[in-house]
Design a protein around this motif. Structure first.
Motif, PDB file in Angstrom:
ATOM      1  N   GLU A 180      -2.890  -9.538  58.227  1.00 12.86           N
ATOM      2  CA  GLU A 180      -1.841  -8.912  57.527  1.00 12.86           C
ATOM      3  C   GLU A 180      -1.864  -7.358  57.585  1.00 12.86           C
ATOM      4  O   GLU A 180      -2.658  -6.701  57.234  1.00 12.86           O
ATOM      5  CB  GLU A 180      -1.973  -9.519  56.025  1.00 12.86           C
ATOM      6  CG  GLU A 180      -0.772  -8.623  55.011  1.00 12.86           C
ATOM      7  CD  GLU A 180      -1.268  -8.571  53.621  1.00 12.86           C
ATOM      8  OE1 GLU A 180      -0.554  -8.475  52.783  1.00 12.86           O
ATOM      9  OE2 GLU A 180      -2.497  -8.976  53.414  1.00 12.86           O
ATOM     10  N   PHE A 181      -0.515  -7.043  58.288  1.00 13.08           N
ATOM     11  CA  PHE A 181      -0.690  -5.483  58.051  1.00 13.08           C
ATOM     12  C   PHE A 181       0.267  -5.231  56.953  1.00 13.08           C
ATOM     13  O   PHE A 181       1.485  -5.842  56.602  1.00 13.08           O
ATOM     14  CB  PHE A 181       0.497  -5.076  59.420  1.00 13.08           C
ATOM     15  CG  PHE A 181      -0.519  -4.950  60.550  1.00 13.08           C
ATOM     16  CD1 PHE A 181      -1.129  -3.850  60.851  1.00 13.08           C
ATOM     17  CD2 PHE A 181      -0.855  -6.133  61.552  1.00 13.08           C
ATOM     18  CE1 PHE A 181      -1.743  -3.737  62.209  1.00 13.08           C
ATOM     19  CE2 PHE A 181      -1.551  -6.097  62.306  1.00 13.08           C
ATOM     20  CZ  PHE A 181      -2.105  -4.890  62.853  1.00 13.08           C
ATOM     21  N   SER A 182      -0.102  -4.499  56.013  1.00 10.02           N
ATOM     22  CA  SER A 182       0.512  -4.421  54.886  1.00 10.02           C
ATOM     23  C   SER A 182       0.450  -2.695  54.065  1.00 10.02           C
ATOM     24  O   SER A 182      -0.207  -1.949  54.813  1.00 10.02           O
ATOM     25  CB  SER A 182      -0.295  -5.207  53.802  1.00 10.02           C
ATOM     26  OG  SER A 182       0.422  -5.345  52.731  1.00 10.02           O
ATOM     27  N   ASP A 183       1.326  -2.464  53.178  1.00 13.36           N
ATOM     28  CA  ASP A 183       1.720  -1.433  52.686  1.00 13.36           C
ATOM     29  C   ASP A 183       1.377  -1.572  51.081  1.00 13.36           C
ATOM     30  O   ASP A 183       2.355  -2.279  50.508  1.00 13.36           O
ATOM     31  CB  ASP A 183       2.947  -0.850  52.966  1.00 13.36           C
ATOM     32  CG  ASP A 183       3.346   0.447  52.364  1.00 13.36           C
ATOM     33  OD1 ASP A 183       2.926   0.649  51.047  1.00 13.36           O
ATOM     34  OD2 ASP A 183       4.133   1.297  52.759  1.00 13.36           O
ATOM     35  N   PHE A 184       0.731  -0.944  50.498  1.00 12.38           N
ATOM     36  CA  PHE A 184       0.375  -1.088  48.948  1.00 12.38           C
ATOM     37  C   PHE A 184       1.509  -0.932  48.181  1.00 12.38           C
ATOM     38  O   PHE A 184       1.625  -1.261  47.069  1.00 12.38           O
ATOM     39  CB  PHE A 184      -0.937  -0.425  48.418  1.00 12.38           C
ATOM     40  CG  PHE A 184      -2.266  -0.814  49.041  1.00 12.38           C
ATOM     41  CD1 PHE A 184      -2.397  -2.466  48.396  1.00 12.38           C
ATOM     42  CD2 PHE A 184      -2.862  -0.616  49.711  1.00 12.38           C
ATOM     43  CE1 PHE A 184      -3.785  -2.955  48.800  1.00 12.38           C
ATOM     44  CE2 PHE A 184      -4.266  -0.830  50.195  1.00 12.38           C
ATOM     45  CZ  PHE A 184      -4.707  -2.278  49.850  1.00 12.38           C
TER      46      PHE A 184
END
Length: 230
Positions: A99-103
């Motif tokens: 998962e490539f993610s941004d908080f």
């Protein structure tokens, strides 16, 4: 309309995971897809407050077409180096979900119930790998949150910190980052030193560069056993 597309993608992620489990499990022990996750990929950054109660049904023809697509892509999967990224689940699990993610991304927040559902459904058969991809041009607190999460990882509490960041993603000021660190009982001196370090910045940058190489254009981006989910 966009939320409908998110829901359909969630259904395809569950279907793809089921297909992969079926390939790695004797027929009599294979699991059946039937979960209804709540959200996934983002292609813009406008904050949405809606939630998705249930994804639209995937037709048999859509299932067949997607299964064929997955089989074809598995013949030449994308190689995603795991490196020192945080991993949840057995290292030798047959399913790897990156998962490539941004908080601070609202869609990443919406994706969390789906990911929790997948973790439970495929416990022991799937590992979740987290890659940082803060959208710094539009989310002013995304980078500081990523650095804080990396610092929590150094103390073995990445996912505890990760979960609380998403729960409080509408207020990711520095005071919140410190409050979460206290809540998960981090060594605050080490936490503050680590998140300000060049090593932390390099680690986040490394994930971002990998995402660019893999043509990640939105968050969250999910890659299941080398196959990017639509």
């Amino acid at each position: 309309m966009f939320l409908k597309q998110i829901s359909q993608t969630c259904g395809l992620v569950v279907l793809a995971a089921t297909l992969l489990v079926s390939c790695a499990t004797p027929p009599e022990k294979s699991e059946q897809a039937g979960a209804s996750p709540t959200a996934t990929t983002a292609q813009n950054t406008e904050t949405k407050t809606e939630t998705v109660a249930k994804p639209p049904a995937i037709t048999p023809d859509e299932k067949a077409a997607f299964a064929k697509q997955i089989e074809q892509k598995l013949d030449n999967p994308t190689k995603v180096p795991l490196g020192s990224s945080p991993v949840l689940g057995p290292k030798d699990a047959p399913i790897t979900l990156v998962e490539f993610s941004d908080f601070q991304c609202p869609y990443c927040g919406l994706a969390q119930p789906m990911l929790k559902e997948l973790e439970a459904k495929y416990k022991g058969k799937m590992k979740l790998v987290f890659k940082h991809f803060p959208l710094t041009q539009v989310h002013e607190n995304a980078m500081s949150a990523a650095l804080a999460a990396w610092s929590a990882q150094q103390q073995g509490k990445f996912f505890e910190y990760h979960d609380l960041l998403f729960k409080r993603q509408k207020d990711l000021q520095d005071s919140t980052l410190v409050a979460i660190a206290k809540e998960v009982k981090l060594d605050l001196n080490r936490f503050n030193k680590d998140r300000a370090s060049a090593q932390a910045k390099a680690a986040i940058e490394k994930d971002m560069q990998l995402g660019i190489l893999l043509n990640v254009q939105s968050t969250p981006t999910l890659i299941l056993n080398g196959v990017a989910m639509p």
